[in-house]
Design a protein around this motif. Structure first.
Motif, PDB file in Angstrom:
ATOM      1  N   ARG A 107       0.845  -1.194   0.000  1.00 29.91           N
ATOM      2  CA  ARG A 107       0.000   0.000   0.000  1.00 29.91           C
ATOM      3  C   ARG A 107       0.880   1.243   0.000  1.00 29.91           C
ATOM      4  O   ARG A 107       2.022   1.222   0.466  1.00 29.91           O
ATOM      5  N   THR A 108       0.306   2.308  -0.515  1.00 28.96           N
ATOM      6  CA  THR A 108       0.961   3.617  -0.475  1.00 28.96           C
ATOM      7  C   THR A 108       0.118   4.610   0.321  1.00 28.96           C
ATOM      8  O   THR A 108       0.577   5.701   0.620  1.00 28.96           O
ATOM      9  N   ASP A 109      -1.105   4.227   0.648  1.00 25.88           N
ATOM     10  CA  ASP A 109      -1.973   5.017   1.522  1.00 25.88           C
ATOM     11  C   ASP A 109      -2.668   4.035   2.456  1.00 25.88           C
ATOM     12  O   ASP A 109      -2.206   2.915   2.624  1.00 25.88           O
ATOM     13  N   LYS A 110      -3.796   4.404   3.037  1.00 22.36           N
ATOM     14  CA  LYS A 110      -4.424   3.511   4.014  1.00 22.36           C
ATOM     15  C   LYS A 110      -5.062   2.264   3.390  1.00 22.36           C
ATOM     16  O   LYS A 110      -5.415   1.329   4.087  1.00 22.36           O
ATOM     17  N   LYS A 111      -5.189   2.222   2.105  1.00 20.02           N
ATOM     18  CA  LYS A 111      -5.846   1.103   1.428  1.00 20.02           C
ATOM     19  C   LYS A 111      -4.815   0.093   0.907  1.00 20.02           C
ATOM     20  O   LYS A 111      -3.907   0.449   0.170  1.00 20.02           O
ATOM     21  N   TRP A 112      -4.966  -1.186   1.318  1.00 22.68           N
ATOM     22  CA  TRP A 112      -4.081  -2.267   0.864  1.00 22.68           C
ATOM     23  C   TRP A 112      -4.518  -2.753  -0.514  1.00 22.68           C
ATOM     24  O   TRP A 112      -5.685  -2.645  -0.876  1.00 22.68           O
ATOM     25  N   ASN A 113      -3.605  -3.326  -1.255  1.00 23.73           N
ATOM     26  CA  ASN A 113      -3.914  -3.811  -2.601  1.00 23.73           C
ATOM     27  C   ASN A 113      -4.867  -5.006  -2.597  1.00 23.73           C
ATOM     28  O   ASN A 113      -5.401  -5.365  -3.631  1.00 23.73           O
ATOM     29  N   ASP A 153       4.774  -1.709   3.016  1.00 19.58           N
ATOM     30  CA  ASP A 153       3.892  -0.667   3.535  1.00 19.58           C
ATOM     31  C   ASP A 153       4.510   0.699   3.272  1.00 19.58           C
ATOM     32  O   ASP A 153       5.280   1.216   4.078  1.00 19.58           O
ATOM     33  N   TRP A 155       2.963   3.449   3.202  1.00 20.97           N
ATOM     34  CA  TRP A 155       2.305   4.483   4.005  1.00 20.97           C
ATOM     35  C   TRP A 155       3.074   4.713   5.310  1.00 20.97           C
ATOM     36  O   TRP A 155       3.311   5.832   5.723  1.00 20.97           O
ATOM     37  N   TYR A 156       3.444   3.596   5.986  1.00 24.07           N
ATOM     38  CA  TYR A 156       4.227   3.689   7.225  1.00 24.07           C
ATOM     39  C   TYR A 156       5.729   3.550   6.975  1.00 24.07           C
ATOM     40  O   TYR A 156       6.521   3.763   7.873  1.00 24.07           O
TER      41      TYR A 156
END
Length: 184
Positions: A107-113, A153, A155-156
């Protein structure tokens, strides 16, 4: 009456053929591909009425522009359940056997692939907004070999790569409503 019985027996026999079972599985995979807006492929499926399923080479690709990136790969899967489970309020999964498993989560934001799979396969709601009643599920044994999880991840900013040669678990209690599992 005799010709109807013969037709039913013929259909029952044809459905036991591995070729026919695989063709049906590929039809379902193509339908899922359209509904999920991605590619789902199955190499081979065999099942025996009404208690065992064996699957070879299931591949699920990422959704959207990344339809060439593998989201999940399952080399071999075998599931053994209680006889005539569809007639009962409780499904007993006697054994789950799987090997050559690869999971690619990112993911690059809160939504996982993989969120589109969770959304699609999570229990539906009725028109009144209430969740549909799911049959109770009991799991007895899980045997997994050659497992790889790659989680990126963005995002984090944390990456995780996990490899297991094998995992063998006997389950004592599984309660999906309470998100609890007890193992022996």
């Amino acid at each position: 009456m005799g010709s109807l019985l013969l037709l039913i027996l013929l259909l029952y026999g044809v459905l036991h053929l591995s070729y026919v079972q695989t063709r049906l599985a590929r039809y379902v995979a193509n339908d899922l591909s359209k509904k999920l807006n991605t590619r789902v492929e199955i190499d081979k499926l065999t099942f025996s009425f009404f208690d065992e399923i064996e699957l070879s080479k299931l591949i699920i690709y990422e959704q959207g522009d990344s339809k060439t990136d593998t989201l999940a790969f399952l080399g071999r899967f075998n599931l053994s359940v209680n006889d005539y489970f569809f007639l009962k309020d409780s499904i007993v999964i006697k054994k789950v056997n799987a090997s050559d498993i690869y999971l690619n989560a990112r993911r690059t934001d809160k939504k996982w692939n993989y969120d589109f799979l969770v959304d699609y396969f999570s229990g539906g709601k009725t028109s009144s907004g209430k969740k549909t009643k799911q049959p109770s599920l009991k799991l007895q044994s899980i045997q997994l070999t050659k497992i790889r999880l790659h989680q990126r991840d963005g995002w984090y900013g944390e990456d995780l790569l996990v490899d297991f040669a094998g995992l063998d678990v006997d389950v004592e209690n599984l309660d999906l409503d309470k998100n609890k599992i007890s193992i022996k």
